[in-house]
Design an enzyme around this catalytic site. Structure first.
Site, PDB file in Angstrom:
ATOM      1  CG  ASN A 152     -80.455  54.418   9.724  1.00 12.84           C
ATOM      2  OD1 ASN A 152     -80.265  53.301   9.354  1.00 12.84           O
ATOM      3  ND2 ASN A 152     -81.308  54.873  10.116  1.00 12.84           N
ATOM      4  CD  GLU A 251     -89.294  46.876  10.433  1.00 16.71           C
ATOM      5  OE1 GLU A 251     -89.683  47.978  10.431  1.00 16.71           O
ATOM      6  OE2 GLU A 251     -89.589  45.885  10.790  1.00 16.71           O
ATOM      7  CB  CYS A 285     -86.780  54.562  10.635  1.00 17.15           C
ATOM      8  SG  CYS A 285     -86.413  53.417  11.816  1.00 17.15           S
TER       9      CYS A 285
HETATM   10  P1  NAD Z   1     -82.323  53.667   0.885  1.00 14.10           P
HETATM   11  O1  NAD Z   1     -83.583  53.229   0.531  1.00 14.10           O
HETATM   12  O2  NAD Z   1     -81.702  54.633   0.047  1.00 14.10           O
HETATM   13  O3  NAD Z   1     -81.274  52.719   0.931  1.00 14.10           O
HETATM   14  C1  NAD Z   1     -81.601  51.356   1.507  1.00 14.10           C
HETATM   15  C2  NAD Z   1     -80.816  50.149   1.289  1.00 14.10           C
HETATM   16  O4  NAD Z   1     -81.439  49.933  -0.207  1.00 14.10           O
HETATM   17  C3  NAD Z   1     -79.261  50.313   0.837  1.00 14.10           C
HETATM   18  O5  NAD Z   1     -78.744  49.229   1.001  1.00 14.10           O
HETATM   19  C4  NAD Z   1     -79.327  50.680  -0.823  1.00 14.10           C
HETATM   20  O6  NAD Z   1     -78.245  50.417  -1.533  1.00 14.10           O
HETATM   21  C5  NAD Z   1     -80.391  49.725  -1.033  1.00 14.10           C
HETATM   22  N1  NAD Z   1     -81.030  50.220  -2.512  1.00 14.10           N
HETATM   23  C6  NAD Z   1     -81.221  51.581  -2.867  1.00 14.10           C
HETATM   24  N2  NAD Z   1     -81.658  51.420  -4.347  1.00 14.10           N
HETATM   25  C7  NAD Z   1     -82.081  50.126  -4.430  1.00 14.10           C
HETATM   26  C8  NAD Z   1     -82.435  49.325  -5.726  1.00 14.10           C
HETATM   27  N3  NAD Z   1     -82.834  49.850  -6.611  1.00 14.10           N
HETATM   28  N4  NAD Z   1     -82.531  48.171  -5.507  1.00 14.10           N
HETATM   29  C9  NAD Z   1     -82.164  47.267  -4.505  1.00 14.10           C
HETATM   30  N5  NAD Z   1     -81.528  47.933  -3.389  1.00 14.10           N
HETATM   31  C10 NAD Z   1     -81.539  49.332  -3.348  1.00 14.10           C
HETATM   32  O7  NAD Z   1     -82.249  54.204   2.513  1.00 14.10           O
HETATM   33  P2  NAD Z   1     -81.067  54.486   3.345  1.00 14.10           P
HETATM   34  O8  NAD Z   1     -80.726  56.030   2.781  1.00 14.10           O
HETATM   35  O9  NAD Z   1     -79.978  53.777   3.144  1.00 14.10           O
HETATM   36  O10 NAD Z   1     -81.539  54.574   4.729  1.00 14.10           O
HETATM   37  C11 NAD Z   1     -82.375  55.683   5.141  1.00 14.10           C
HETATM   38  C12 NAD Z   1     -83.777  55.002   5.315  1.00 14.10           C
HETATM   39  O11 NAD Z   1     -83.961  53.759   5.686  1.00 14.10           O
HETATM   40  C13 NAD Z   1     -84.710  56.111   5.909  1.00 14.10           C
HETATM   41  O12 NAD Z   1     -85.811  56.288   4.993  1.00 14.10           O
HETATM   42  C14 NAD Z   1     -84.934  55.470   7.222  1.00 14.10           C
HETATM   43  O13 NAD Z   1     -86.364  56.071   7.630  1.00 14.10           O
HETATM   44  C15 NAD Z   1     -85.168  53.974   6.758  1.00 14.10           C
HETATM   45  N6  NAD Z   1     -84.963  53.039   7.830  1.00 14.10           N
HETATM   46  C16 NAD Z   1     -85.915  52.356   8.365  1.00 14.10           C
HETATM   47  C17 NAD Z   1     -85.896  51.551   9.433  1.00 14.10           C
HETATM   48  C18 NAD Z   1     -86.901  50.883   9.845  1.00 14.10           C
HETATM   49  O14 NAD Z   1     -86.742  50.069  10.655  1.00 14.10           O
HETATM   50  N7  NAD Z   1     -88.188  51.116   9.565  1.00 14.10           N
HETATM   51  C19 NAD Z   1     -84.397  51.463  10.211  1.00 14.10           C
HETATM   52  C20 NAD Z   1     -83.567  52.177   9.640  1.00 14.10           C
HETATM   53  C21 NAD Z   1     -83.696  53.008   8.646  1.00 14.10           C
END
Ligand code: NAD
Length: 479
Positions: A152, A251, A285
């Site tokens: 995002n 995060e 988020c």
């Molecule tokens: P996601 O958890 O699906 O993916 C995040 C990352 O994790 C990606 O790079 C993905 O490829 C990787 N990933 C997925 N499965 C994995 C595994 N089994 N092993 C290792 N890596 C893996 O999240 P998303 O859809 O990319 O992003 C949206 C989410 O991120 C929302 O929940 C949002 O709230 C959160 N977010 C949090 C913050 C924060 O600072 N708190 C900031 C931005 C987004």
């Protein structure tokens, strides 16, 4: 961007995946394939890890001023290339160009901030309570890190981790989200140009996240995981990190309450709502997920918010005058549609939006729902789309209880003109960050992060570098 790298970045070189695999990057505004990038497997991940491990000792010994100046140069290059990077980000992620330019500035600022922090890592000398022993305290890099980022904020989530890691003297393997690999590859090229030594940063783009990351987390050579993403994936990675006792920063997701009291300035509240809800099309988020509005002002607030939301222009992010780009993909849009349908079935009124347009691309209109039932699914699910769900409340204790009634605790927004109430309510909200009469909390100089299932640790601010440093204490008896 024609010269954007599309290969893996390992040991300072651009290389194909060992098995030659590639994956498509789509344009969410058209659904068409933009390009293909290397799709790393476990063999590539091991090579990237090896490069990071080999580079660690020299990098840790590099003078802080040198590390600082690399970050400073990278900051300047990013700012110079704002337009180019913004176009790249819009093409792979969808956000309107104006927002993409804003993210480029925000992302660059982490490098400027941490270039300043790199030379301020301190230690200490103290006399212990017995009066004889001395304590020498120093801080050293935690070691090779695995950085995992979401789609995002493709550039800023990278710089928010790389900045402090470089400043602290850590080497890295970065795994960006498969939807938005191009911004991270462009960032690696910029850091190389800025003088980052080979092997300090390695980037593995992959559609096989588990296959790439799990062996690294369990292998014992990666000493730190910094993850931004969903709570569900964060929980899985915490479990995988347990085996080799990898230090973690998490995060994770949010479910932000946005509280409008009866004494709020409604102009400020509506302005704040537009930012807290519509920044990044609601795919943040920090996005306001639940609007709790005092019964006496709920109708007026809903009407004004619907008017502002209804006036936004939806379209491809590259087109002039567009305020709202497409959502990331069809799955993301289908989730928003299901959440709205569920709320409407339970009696919510659609004040504006709510209908998916025909045609290509993953567009969804800005939507305001009033009289949302507290049992609706969007109350305990991140909407991640341009949908504002309004509920009413009658008193302060009640709204605090309802706002806290969630496993998440990233951010809350409070709108009131009363200072006592502002402080009282903020202190009782179970969140890591509060926006007081504002819809924006993100700032590189502030510690960003959440409590409860929204995460562990903080990014940015004075404490951001701490996540990448370990203390070492020397006991020195003085006779
Ligand atoms: P996601 O958890 O699906 O993916 C995040 C990352 O994790 C990606 O790079 C993905 O490829 C990787 N990933 C997925 N499965 C994995 C595994 N089994 N092993 C290792 N890596 C893996 O999240 P998303 O859809 O990319 O992003 C949206 C989410 O991120 C929302 O929940 C949002 O709230 C959160 N977010 C949090 C913050 C924060 O600072 N708190 C900031 C931005 C987004």
């Amino acid at each position: 961007m024609t010269d954007t790298p599309t290969q893996l970045f390992i040991g300072g070189a651009w290389v194909d995946a060992a098995d030659g695999a590639t994956m498509a990057v789509d344009d969410p505004a058209t659904g068409e394939v933009l390009c293909h990038v290397a799709d790393a497997g476990s063999k590539d991940a091991k090579l990237a890890e090896e490069a990071a491990v080999q580079a660690q000792a020299d990098w840790a010994r590099t003078a802080p001023r040198v590390r600082s100046e690399i970050l400073r140069r990278a900051y300047e290059i990013i700012i110079e290339r704002t337009d180019e990077l913004a176009h790249l980000m819009t093409s792979e992620m969808g956000k309107p160009l104006a927002e993409a330019r804003g993210e480029v500035a925000y992302a660059a600022e982490f490098f400027r901030w941490f270039s300043e922090e790199a030379v301020r890592i301190d230690g200490g000398l103290a006399t212990l309570p017995d009066g004889r022993n001395r304590m020498l305290l120093s801080r050293r890099p935690v070691g090779p890190c695995l950085l995992i980022t979401p789609w995002n904020f493709p550039l800023a989530m990278g710089t928010r981790k790389i900045g402090p890691a470089v400043a602290a003297g850590c080497t890295m393997v970065l795994k960006p989200a498969p939807q938005t690999p191009l911004s991270s590859l462009a960032l690696a090229a910029i850091l190389k140009e800025a003088g980052l030594p080979d092997g300090v940063l390695n980037v593995v783009t992959t559609s096989r996240a588990g296959e790439v990351c799990e062996p690294l987390l369990r292998g014992g050579r990666i000493r730190k995981l910094s993850f931004t993403g969903s709570t569900a994936v964060g929980q899985l990675l915490l479990a995988q990190s347990a085996e080799a006792v990898v230090r973690t920063s998490m995060e994770l997701g949010g479910n932000a309450p946005f509280i409008v009291f009866e004494d709020a300035d409604l102009d400020k509240a509506v302005d704040g709502a537009m930012v807290a809800k519509m920044r990044n099309m609601g795919e943040a988020c920090t996005a306001a997920n639940r609007f709790f509005v005092h019964r006496s002002v709920a109708e007026e607030f809903g009407r004004r918010l619907a008017e502002r939301m209804g006036a936004l222009v939806v379209g491809p992010g590259t087109r002039d005058g567009v305020d709202v780009g497409p959502l990331i993909d069809r799955r993301g849009r289908a989730k928003v549609e299901e959440l709205v349908a569920d709320a409407v079935e339970r009696g919510a009124q659609v004040l504006v939006g709510g209908r998916t347009p025909e045609g290509p691309g993953c567009f969804y209109p800005p939507t305001v729902l009033a009289d949302v039932d507290a049992g609706s699914r969007l109350m305990d699910t991140e909407i991640f789309g341009p949908v504002a769900a309004i509920l009413t409340f009658d008193d302060e204790d009640e709204v605090i209880r309802r706002a806290n009634d969630t496993p998440w605790g990233l951010v809350g927004y409070v709108f009131t003109e009363g200072l006592d109430r502002a402080l009282r309510v903020s202190e009782r909200l179970e969140v890591g960050m509060v926006g007081l009469n504002t819809g924006l909390v993100s700032n590189p100089a502030a510690p960003f992060g959440g409590v409860k299932q929204s995460g562990l640790g903080r990014e940015g601010g004075r404490v951001g570098i701490d996540e990448f440093l370990e203390y070492q204490y020397l006991a020195v008896p003085v006779r």
